[in-house]
Design a protein around this motif. Structure first.
Motif, PDB file in Angstrom:
ATOM      1  N   ALA A 221       0.846  -1.189   0.000  1.00 50.73           N
ATOM      2  CA  ALA A 221       0.000   0.000   0.000  1.00 50.73           C
ATOM      3  C   ALA A 221       0.882   1.239   0.000  1.00 50.73           C
ATOM      4  O   ALA A 221       1.966   1.235   0.578  1.00 50.73           O
ATOM      5  N   GLY A 222       0.417   2.282  -0.686  1.00 47.16           N
ATOM      6  CA  GLY A 222       1.142   3.556  -0.648  1.00 47.16           C
ATOM      7  C   GLY A 222       1.858   3.921  -1.936  1.00 47.16           C
ATOM      8  O   GLY A 222       2.385   5.021  -2.057  1.00 47.16           O
ATOM      9  N   LEU A 223       1.871   3.035  -2.928  1.00 52.61           N
ATOM     10  CA  LEU A 223       2.557   3.365  -4.185  1.00 52.61           C
ATOM     11  C   LEU A 223       1.653   4.220  -5.060  1.00 52.61           C
ATOM     12  O   LEU A 223       0.474   3.926  -5.233  1.00 52.61           O
ATOM     13  N   GLY A 224       2.209   5.243  -5.652  1.00 60.36           N
ATOM     14  CA  GLY A 224       1.429   6.104  -6.539  1.00 60.36           C
ATOM     15  C   GLY A 224       1.403   7.518  -6.012  1.00 60.36           C
ATOM     16  O   GLY A 224       2.167   7.896  -5.131  1.00 60.36           O
ATOM     17  N   ALA A 225       0.530   8.317  -6.581  1.00 63.95           N
ATOM     18  CA  ALA A 225       0.446   9.722  -6.199  1.00 63.95           C
ATOM     19  C   ALA A 225      -0.967  10.181  -6.468  1.00 63.95           C
ATOM     20  O   ALA A 225      -1.662   9.624  -7.321  1.00 63.95           O
ATOM     21  N   LYS A 230      -0.316   9.000 -11.027  1.00 64.66           N
ATOM     22  CA  LYS A 230      -1.082   8.018 -10.270  1.00 64.66           C
ATOM     23  C   LYS A 230      -0.601   6.642 -10.706  1.00 64.66           C
ATOM     24  O   LYS A 230      -0.196   6.444 -11.856  1.00 64.66           O
ATOM     25  N   ILE A 290      -3.313   5.787  -5.572  1.00 62.55           N
ATOM     26  CA  ILE A 290      -2.356   5.165  -4.653  1.00 62.55           C
ATOM     27  C   ILE A 290      -2.817   3.745  -4.328  1.00 62.55           C
ATOM     28  O   ILE A 290      -4.003   3.509  -4.086  1.00 62.55           O
ATOM     29  N   SER A 291      -1.868   2.818  -4.292  1.00 57.79           N
ATOM     30  CA  SER A 291      -2.221   1.418  -4.046  1.00 57.79           C
ATOM     31  C   SER A 291      -2.757   1.221  -2.629  1.00 57.79           C
ATOM     32  O   SER A 291      -2.299   1.849  -1.680  1.00 57.79           O
ATOM     33  N   THR A 292      -3.756   0.326  -2.523  1.00 59.21           N
ATOM     34  CA  THR A 292      -4.398   0.071  -1.229  1.00 59.21           C
ATOM     35  C   THR A 292      -3.806  -1.136  -0.516  1.00 59.21           C
ATOM     36  O   THR A 292      -4.080  -1.357   0.652  1.00 59.21           O
ATOM     37  N   ARG A 356      10.032   5.194  -6.400  1.00 61.58           N
ATOM     38  CA  ARG A 356       9.655   6.598  -6.211  1.00 61.58           C
ATOM     39  C   ARG A 356       9.078   6.827  -4.819  1.00 61.58           C
ATOM     40  O   ARG A 356       9.381   7.831  -4.173  1.00 61.58           O
ATOM     41  N   HIS A 357       8.230   5.917  -4.393  1.00 59.49           N
ATOM     42  CA  HIS A 357       7.637   6.047  -3.068  1.00 59.49           C
ATOM     43  C   HIS A 357       8.723   5.989  -1.999  1.00 59.49           C
ATOM     44  O   HIS A 357       8.739   6.793  -1.059  1.00 59.49           O
TER      45      HIS A 357
END
Lengths: 364, 364, 364, 364
Positions: A221-225, A230, A290-292, A356-357
């Motif tokens: 969880a948490g990857l993306g923007a 996104k 963002i990934s869950t 990136r995260h």
């Protein structure tokens, strides 16, 4: 403009044409210390390779990958360890029967990039589709093999879920089945139907489209923007960059446009360990870009192969009306071989966002 | 990672949240010498503005744009001319009723980015959706207003083509109608049906999704690239970056996966002037990632608004199970206001590729 | 982070190490229709090649370039024409005497990247300098050969203007002389002095630094940008990215800091045709980041080769104090071979800005 | 082409002209959770602000910064915490005396970007230097204030080390002194000499250049990359992007070109704790593009202010010969105010590479 790079920290640049000397990719930004072998990469390439059944083009492409840089060979003679510098992988072109294309050199094949190439560049390598050839995707598959290793625990799998008017029955979904039939489909019964269906299409000199679903498990969880970049946006970009793709969906996709808010909501409860547990996954594992932590689910539509035996009306580069019949060796359903390519693009997008995260937040 | 920039030569960076002081965009790489007025930009913003009918949120957002840089004001006091330097446009936030959100500050609203924000950043501006708020899209619409002027003759128009289970009849398509009804739909009869349909949904405290189609006319042939940075890829990326979008199609999209090669082929003839003339446009104006000169056609699916009156099960940031009911002012169908946003993203993608094509090839 | 790409529209990505299988570059964004031959590229590589005199390392590196993609071979069997797609050029490594490096595998050579590599990546290819090896620059020189052809009329030439404490006399500057001596220096008398000077240094097992000047003629006015991505900024970035470079100057460089405004001003008059004519070129052909049309002049300082016979104190990867003596084949003055590399970087920067300027403004 | 962004993960985009409504920056990719106040940013802006002594321009620019986005205000009413989304900071232009520039609107001031602007864009905001005005650098200083907080323990300080023909004595270097004199010079005796020297130059209507040194302490080892995107390369790029800068050095810079390998080698021993300890820092804290853990040292040369009272020969936009005398309020030595700007660029480069290194390697 040419801009053959995908990703921001895990940057994949591909190069090469169907009828040149070689093609390949440069992976820049790969973390150091990742162990892999050429054989592992080769296994993914072999999945994508043509000529494996009567349902794919009979061109023989050994597609033998070589890792040219960015690695330290280990003493076992097989294992390579990334050093953090650019990893270049190359696949030589061997079976370049240019003569198959000679009589269409001047004819714009409908559905192909022949016309647009000429308009754009004023020059076109008529020996094949140039960069528009599906052959370029071998380089992506090679890159994807490494991307999969960047995120610990990541598993990315794809499956063909419909072919033309035929669909799988999702109740019969079996990931093991995917590698048992020539269609990469998870429903054994559908596999039989597809065989008959596609055989008839192939014999008629026609072609048909397909839909592929890619599922990524083990995505933290948490990857993306939240806005641009996104995770779903970058996956969509990657999938839409595959040849012949005309549509992309995340989670329930276009179905979401047809249902109501309360139907679409993925409710959340706590599991037995007190961790968040989603009761459904309409979102396809991504909320607000963002990934869950749920599986990331994407689907893409591949159009029917444009090269068919049925004559189609077109024009020549010289401005004459003509007809085009493709006699070369082509796939009746290019969607089949798109399965490992779709996996590769999703893996690359996730690897990129993982780095990136970690870079921005330090939270991995 | 945050990477709030869209485009490569026509680069749009947006900034700002729903409940901060202001939001806006910086357009870097805009050609010099383009004339425009704040009023022109404002007209597009007004289209997107909430509170225009009972079918959109009743928040009042004046959304008054100011151009802060990158322009030479002309003597008429209205006309601005771009100088080739970054154009910053700002919209101040005025109606920030934070209290509406106070009781949901700690609850993760299903379908929203609340949960993923917290996981990603460990900090979240509970006063609103932060960057995930649709409010950010005002900045895109402002950028799109300028993008439209970059390509001479370019006309980009969007329309809502389905809402929930209701679809338009394409035979009644009338672009004039789009601006006459609150749904931006081109079918007057559908507009009436949508009104009744959405009224019932709104009164039930529910919400529904929609599909929007964007058509760009006057796109020169030759924009795009054969592999990455395909025009369709960048359009897909832009559309998927819009809040609540779950699917994107180019041309006939997913339908392409269901039909045969001979049905899908866009045949080419010569028109009366000897110019290439496509007999259909299944490709949506793009072949091999490069524009054909036909209208570019894209569609995207917007999920139903996640903020609904129906209680949905969720958890809090503190790990407690809870229920969420959204009392704030929200749209029963966010898809409606997505129409000008979709237009803006398509316009930005085309403007960007126009400059890139000119840069690489000099053929414009 | 690894980010092995230089340029924005004319994008050069290099890959490969000194002791891997091969190294090369991918040039993405090269305009279509540029004619060149492998022999032309080879000529520049040969200039940079070691082992040409006793003043450069005696390693034999055939450095035979092969163009793998992005070109259409013409019927003459020699001419290649770019197609607008990525041009990959490869140089195989042949003379990889790893044993020379074996005893320094664990010792951090002062002035080398050994220590920082280990700190950064936790893994290091001790067989050579990895990406830090000057060998990587062969790929740049290959890219530069193509960059030179992007801008019509562009001529980029470099020259060694000082070696250690010895300087050329600028009154004796003769471009023809540059290719007549092993130092690429334009002053025949200095060439003789350099020979004696460097011979003594070489015999002493020592090394010395140098300053190289690159002059680009035929640069159209208007390339660059007023703030970031200034032409001089990108040239500085390119030159500073060359191994062992510690300083960069544009025009009169550090001298500008010592003089007064009226001395530094490049006054402008009209020439006999009424065109602007600068009376001096302290600016080095760039004002406010944008080219003036005068020759672009850049200089860079190369430190003395770090590999010397004199023992230097250092530590090992295991944290022991040790001494390092380099026995391998190395250049007493790496600055000499930096001349064609500096030319390449300047050519690439100018080609990139040429395309960018054309893209944004359409004014070329 | 315009490309007003600096950095890859910590991305700073600046916008705004000297004579527009406002200028500012957007910082994209800033980590979440960083605490700061507007007052802290303001303190750095005040350092750069003109009108602080008779040695800098007498323009009054309040340069009051406002943070528009990307932060959560805390209850104390002062502290802001970054949320991980784009931080936009704005400075309104208030003292825009356009009339000072009116008579030079058509004259190309030697040393300024007037001529190149016109050639490039075909349009120029004659009310000031547009983006070429040093005023743009206020936005960089604001960004730098935040960059300093990204790397724990980072201290970045700059000092003026020479002015025209006058140099400091490094034996008298005292960082405390830097903030006590109007020249940001670390040598109190030199400060007195600079005062007399510059006073005479100012009274003569002339100007003079300067050299600034920036030292960054607390830079973790491992930041940077071996080839492109070297830490020194990106610092050089940042410093060369500052107005009027003509040269950049890392460590001993051009001096390295004059000395021998054994003199230049930074030998390494173990300190009392067994940690690597360099015996000198000729490398300026960077080896092979990667930080060593020593202080990072960079220097840059600023040319004399081009706006002087001495008439200089030039031409007009209409192609007439003319003379230019600048009557506006200008600095006799723009190098002075470049000190905080240089600090800001170095801080931004280090912050960017810190995030990139963490992203790729996870080793921070």
């Amino acid at each position: 403009m040419s801009h053959n790079t995908y990703g921001h920290l895990f940057r994949v640049t591909t190069w090469g044409e169907s009828h040149g000397i070689a093609l390949g990719c440069v992976i820049d930004g790969c973390p150091p210390g990742i162990e892999f072998t050429e054989a592992e990469v080769q296994a993914y390439l072999d999945k994508r390779k043509p000529g494996q059944s009567k349902f794919t083009t009979q061109r023989r492409e050994p597609d033998q990958v070589r890792v040219l840089s960015g690695v330290m060979p280990q003493d076992d003679g097989e294992t390579l360890v990334t050093t953090g510098t650019p990893v270049c992988m190359m696949i030589q072109n061997t079976d370049q029967r240019s003569k198959d294309y000679s009589d269409i050199a001047k004819r714009y094949r409908p559905g192909h990039a022949d016309f647009t190439y000429d308009v754009k560049y004023g020059i076109r390598d008529h020996r094949g589709g140039g960069r528009s050839s599906a052959r370029e995707t071998a380089a992506r598959v090679a890159a994807g093999a490494l991307a999969r290793k960047v995120v610990p625990g990541l598993v990315v799998r794809g499956a063909l879920v419909s072919m033309g008017t035929k669909e799988i029955d999702r109740d019969r979904w079996d990931w093991e089945e995917v590698n048992r039939n020539p269609f990469f489909t998870p429903d054994p019964q559908a596999a039989e139907e597809f065989a008959d269906y596609l055989d008839a299409i192939r014999k008629a000199g026609s072609s048909v489209g397909a839909v592929i679903e890619v599922v990524a498990e083990g995505v933290p969880a948490g990857l993306g923007a939240p806005v641009y970049a996104k995770l779903d946006q970058d996956i969509a970009s990657g999938l839409m960059s595959i040849n012949a793709v005309k549509g992309v969906e995340i989670g329930n996709g276009f179905e979401a446009a047809r249902i109501r808010g309360e139907e679409n909501a993925d409710e959340i409860r706590l599991d037995e360990y007190g961790n968040p547990s989603f009761l459904s996954n309409n979102a396809g594992g991504i909320l607000g870009g963002i990934s869950t932590g749920q599986p990331v689910v994407a689907r893409f539509a591949v159009k029917p192969t444009s090269s068919i035996l049925t004559p189609t009306r077109s024009i020549t580069a010289d401005g004459e009306e003509t007809e085009v019949v493709t006699k070369g060796r082509h796939d009746p359903c290019v969607g089949i071989r798109a399965v490992p390519i779709g996996e590769a693009m999703v893996a690359c997008a996730i690897a990129d966002h993982y780095l990136r995260h970690r870079g921005q937040t330090g939270r991995i």
